[in-house]
Scaffold this motif. Structure first.
Motif, PDB file in Angstrom:
ATOM      1  N   PRO A   1       0.836  -1.206   0.000  1.00 12.17           N
ATOM      2  CA  PRO A   1       0.000   0.000   0.000  1.00 12.17           C
ATOM      3  C   PRO A   1       0.873   1.259   0.000  1.00 12.17           C
ATOM      4  N   GLY A   2       0.235   2.396  -0.117  1.00 11.03           N
ATOM      5  CA  GLY A   2       0.969   3.657  -0.071  1.00 11.03           C
ATOM      6  C   GLY A   2       1.268   4.199  -1.456  1.00 11.03           C
ATOM      7  N   VAL A   3       2.087   5.232  -1.487  1.00  9.76           N
ATOM      8  CA  VAL A   3       2.409   5.892  -2.749  1.00  9.76           C
ATOM      9  C   VAL A   3       3.412   5.037  -3.516  1.00  9.76           C
ATOM     10  N   PHE A   4       3.000   4.585  -4.693  1.00  7.85           N
ATOM     11  CA  PHE A   4       3.834   3.662  -5.460  1.00  7.85           C
ATOM     12  C   PHE A   4       5.205   4.273  -5.778  1.00  7.85           C
ATOM     13  N   ALA A   5       5.206   5.517  -6.224  1.00  8.21           N
ATOM     14  CA  ALA A   5       6.472   6.165  -6.594  1.00  8.21           C
ATOM     15  C   ALA A   5       7.394   6.308  -5.382  1.00  8.21           C
ATOM     16  N   VAL A   6       6.801   6.588  -4.233  1.00 14.67           N
ATOM     17  CA  VAL A   6       7.602   6.733  -3.011  1.00 14.67           C
ATOM     18  C   VAL A   6       8.170   5.384  -2.591  1.00 14.67           C
ATOM     19  N   ASN A   7       7.339   4.342  -2.642  1.00 12.79           N
ATOM     20  CA  ASN A   7       7.826   3.000  -2.320  1.00 12.79           C
ATOM     21  C   ASN A   7       8.981   2.612  -3.233  1.00 12.79           C
ATOM     22  N   THR A   8       8.805   2.858  -4.536  1.00  8.83           N
ATOM     23  CA  THR A   8       9.864   2.532  -5.496  1.00  8.83           C
ATOM     24  C   THR A   8      11.149   3.292  -5.163  1.00  8.83           C
ATOM     25  N   ALA A   9      11.012   4.594  -4.919  1.00 12.14           N
ATOM     26  CA  ALA A   9      12.179   5.419  -4.622  1.00 12.14           C
ATOM     27  C   ALA A   9      12.888   4.908  -3.362  1.00 12.14           C
ATOM     28  N   LEU A  10      12.107   4.579  -2.340  1.00  7.43           N
ATOM     29  CA  LEU A  10      12.694   4.096  -1.095  1.00  7.43           C
ATOM     30  C   LEU A  10      13.487   2.806  -1.308  1.00  7.43           C
ATOM     31  N   TYR A  11      12.892   1.855  -2.036  1.00 11.58           N
ATOM     32  CA  TYR A  11      13.566   0.571  -2.229  1.00 11.58           C
ATOM     33  C   TYR A  11      14.806   0.704  -3.094  1.00 11.58           C
ATOM     34  N   VAL A  12      14.650   1.411  -4.220  1.00 15.75           N
ATOM     35  CA  VAL A  12      15.784   1.586  -5.122  1.00 15.75           C
ATOM     36  C   VAL A  12      16.897   2.345  -4.402  1.00 15.75           C
ATOM     37  N   GLY A  13      16.523   3.421  -3.706  1.00 18.44           N
ATOM     38  CA  GLY A  13      17.508   4.214  -2.970  1.00 18.44           C
ATOM     39  C   GLY A  13      18.230   3.386  -1.926  1.00 18.44           C
ATOM     40  N   HIS A  14      17.456   2.565  -1.195  1.00 20.31           N
ATOM     41  CA  HIS A  14      18.056   1.739  -0.153  1.00 20.31           C
ATOM     42  C   HIS A  14      18.988   0.703  -0.743  1.00 20.31           C
ATOM     43  N   LYS A  15      18.572   0.100  -1.845  1.00 18.08           N
ATOM     44  CA  LYS A  15      19.376  -0.926  -2.521  1.00 18.08           C
ATOM     45  C   LYS A  15      20.741  -0.342  -2.935  1.00 18.08           C
ATOM     46  N   ILE A  16      20.694   0.907  -3.390  1.00 16.21           N
ATOM     47  CA  ILE A  16      21.919   1.493  -3.940  1.00 16.21           C
ATOM     48  C   ILE A  16      22.799   2.118  -2.865  1.00 16.21           C
ATOM     49  N   ALA A  17      22.192   2.819  -1.927  1.00 14.33           N
ATOM     50  CA  ALA A  17      23.028   3.562  -0.979  1.00 14.33           C
ATOM     51  C   ALA A  17      22.475   3.556   0.445  1.00 14.33           C
ATOM     52  N   GLY A  18      21.818   2.478   0.830  1.00 16.20           N
ATOM     53  CA  GLY A  18      21.371   2.348   2.217  1.00 16.20           C
ATOM     54  C   GLY A  18      20.359   3.400   2.637  1.00 16.20           C
ATOM     55  N   ARG A  19      20.356   3.700   3.920  1.00 20.62           N
ATOM     56  CA  ARG A  19      19.355   4.604   4.484  1.00 20.62           C
ATOM     57  C   ARG A  19      19.408   5.997   3.869  1.00 20.62           C
ATOM     58  N   LYS A  20      20.621   6.513   3.715  1.00 22.57           N
ATOM     59  CA  LYS A  20      20.786   7.840   3.120  1.00 22.57           C
ATOM     60  C   LYS A  20      20.226   7.854   1.704  1.00 22.57           C
ATOM     61  N   GLY A  21      20.517   6.783   0.988  1.00 23.63           N
ATOM     62  CA  GLY A  21      20.036   6.680  -0.388  1.00 23.63           C
ATOM     63  C   GLY A  21      18.528   6.659  -0.446  1.00 23.63           C
ATOM     64  N   ALA A  22      17.906   5.902   0.482  1.00 25.32           N
ATOM     65  CA  ALA A  22      16.446   5.819   0.514  1.00 25.32           C
ATOM     66  C   ALA A  22      15.841   7.198   0.767  1.00 25.32           C
ATOM     67  N   ALA A  23      16.389   7.893   1.754  1.00 26.68           N
ATOM     68  CA  ALA A  23      15.865   9.222   2.082  1.00 26.68           C
ATOM     69  C   ALA A  23      16.047  10.182   0.910  1.00 26.68           C
ATOM     70  N   ALA A  24      17.228  10.134   0.289  1.00 25.65           N
ATOM     71  CA  ALA A  24      17.511  11.053  -0.820  1.00 25.65           C
ATOM     72  C   ALA A  24      16.564  10.798  -1.992  1.00 25.65           C
ATOM     73  N   ALA A  25      16.376   9.521  -2.346  1.00 21.03           N
ATOM     74  CA  ALA A  25      15.515   9.192  -3.484  1.00 21.03           C
ATOM     75  C   ALA A  25      14.070   9.594  -3.210  1.00 21.03           C
ATOM     76  N   MET A  26      13.596   9.316  -1.972  1.00 17.41           N
ATOM     77  CA  MET A  26      12.214   9.657  -1.640  1.00 17.41           C
ATOM     78  C   MET A  26      11.980  11.163  -1.711  1.00 17.41           C
ATOM     79  N   LEU A  27      12.884  11.923  -1.104  1.00 13.66           N
ATOM     80  CA  LEU A  27      12.731  13.384  -1.131  1.00 13.66           C
ATOM     81  C   LEU A  27      12.766  13.891  -2.577  1.00 13.66           C
ATOM     82  N   GLY A  28      13.659  13.318  -3.375  1.00 10.18           N
ATOM     83  CA  GLY A  28      13.724  13.719  -4.775  1.00 10.18           C
ATOM     84  C   GLY A  28      12.421  13.458  -5.504  1.00 10.18           C
ATOM     85  N   ALA A  29      11.764  12.346  -5.168  1.00 10.36           N
ATOM     86  CA  ALA A  29      10.522  11.986  -5.871  1.00 10.36           C
ATOM     87  C   ALA A  29       9.352  12.885  -5.482  1.00 10.36           C
ATOM     88  N   ILE A  30       9.348  13.387  -4.228  1.00  4.74           N
ATOM     89  CA  ILE A  30       8.154  14.134  -3.795  1.00  4.74           C
ATOM     90  C   ILE A  30       8.317  15.656  -3.784  1.00  4.74           C
TER      91      ILE A  30
END
Lengths: 190, 179
Positions: free
Chosen positions: A56-85
């Motif tokens: 559930p939730g915002v699909f684009a945000v979920n995607t950004a969080l997972y991709v970001g985390h996969k690539i650069a851990g917690r910082k990456g997840a936060a950066a990707a999510m903020l970039g998306a929204i």
């Protein structure tokens, strides 16, 4: 830190320029993350998306969080999510402020008088296409009908309807899993 | 108080919003129009149109818009953040605990089971917007244009998968020239 910044700017660009919501953003994300930057292999990316899609939730945000985390851990997840929204937030804040100011203008009112019935159609059409693609039988066709009746006619809170549907679907998913196991066992035994 | 309400409403929507931005329409409508009356039904329709026409995730657009209308600048930030909060928690949980293909296929089946209900949910949101505020003066000759626009847009969208933004722009143009 550099990669987190790159994640932010990649998702920021996608968030700022992709029209049509989360699913339209997906192909842009794939292009950027898999093809251009080669941060993730294609099969790994689609495995990830298969899981993200069912959450559930915002699909684009979920995607950004997972991709970001996969690539650069917690910082990456936060950066990707903020970039998306952040692009969305900036653009909508601007538009909502302007719209609040000029909403009363006769010209704007005339335009939106035309738009409102179109919005209704744009909501009804995809929901019917979804019902069609769900390949309902005479038994299951009652689910969307009951949902509409409960919410629209009986004014039941949609949250309660969703919770009930989640309950039903969980049973369905468990049954599907058992069925899968049974067929697997049958294949093994002989 | 308004901030707490926004937080609660959008966290709830983030948790229950299976199936993308459209699936959240019914939830948002119920809270925003019926429960808290932050928006009228016409404002809601306008908000959906604007959210659809702007880039980015539609649900974030809607959350920002609702938050701004209900609680100004901070309201908009809070509503968007609240909508993302369940996602953040879920990602942490899934990465730490059980992210694998098996749970993925279980969730996939769950969503498959949910799909007919989600479709009904979206349809109900559309039906609730079919009212005299959004369809101007039904039954008086020239004003049935609302119905004509709705039917044409429906046909174009359902049968020809026409671009929704193009349809909104065209309907706006019709409104401009007709009313």
């Amino acid at each position: 830190m550099k990669i987190a910044w790159q994640l932010f700017s990649t998702f920021f660009k996608i968030g700022a320029f992709t029209l049509g919501g989360g699913y339209a953003m997906l192909s842009m994300v794939e292009k950027a993350v898999v093809d251009k930057k080669q941060w993730i292999a294609a099969d790994e990316f689609w495995d990830l998306i298969a899981i993200v899609q069912s959450l559930p939730g915002v699909f684009a945000v979920n995607t950004a969080l997972y991709v970001g985390h996969k690539i650069a851990g917690r910082k990456g997840a936060a950066a990707a999510m903020l970039g998306a929204i952040i692009p969305s937030i900036i653009i909508i804040l601007l538009l909502a402020t302007i719209f609040k100011e000029y909403r009363e203008l006769p010209v704007v009112e005339r335009i939106f008088k035309g738009i409102r019935p179109c919005v209704v159609a744009l909501i009804l059409a995809p929901s019917l296409r979804m019902i069609k693609s769900a390949k309902l039988t005479w038994k299951t066709v009652i689910i969307p009908i009951a949902t509409v009746a409960l919410i629209w006619w009986c004014k039941v809170s949609p949250a309660i309807v969703i919770l009930a549907a989640i309950g039903g679907s969980t049973i369905y998913a468990i049954l599907m899993e058992r069925k899968l196991k049974r067929t697997e066992n049958k294949e093994v035994k002989p | 108080m308004i901030y707490l309400q926004l937080l609660w409403v959008f966290v709830k929507i983030g948790v229950l919003g299976f199936g993308g931005g459209y699936a959240m329409l019914s939830l948002i409508q119920h809270e925003v129009v019926d429960n808290y009356a932050w928006m009228t039904t016409t404002e809601f329709a306008d908000m959906v149109a604007i959210s659809q026409m702007t880039p980015g995730p539609i649900s974030i657009n809607m959350a920002t818009y609702v938050g701004y209308t209900a609680g100004g600048f901070f309201g908009s930030l809070l509503a968007s953040f609240a909508l993302c909060l369940p996602s953040i928690v879920m990602v942490i949980l899934i990465i730490k605990l059980f992210m694998n293909k098996k749970t993925g296929s279980f969730m996939g089946n769950l969503l498959k089971g949910l799909k007919p209900a989600i479709a009904g949910l979206i349809f109900a949101a559309g039906l609730s917007m079919m009212n005299s505020q959004n369809f101007v003066q039904i039954g008086k000759g020239e004003n049935n244009i609302s119905i004509v626009i709705c039917v044409l847009a429906f046909v174009a969208s359902y049968f020809f998968k026409a671009n929704p933004i193009l349809l909104i722009v065209l309907s706006g143009a019709i409104g401009f020239f007709v009313y």
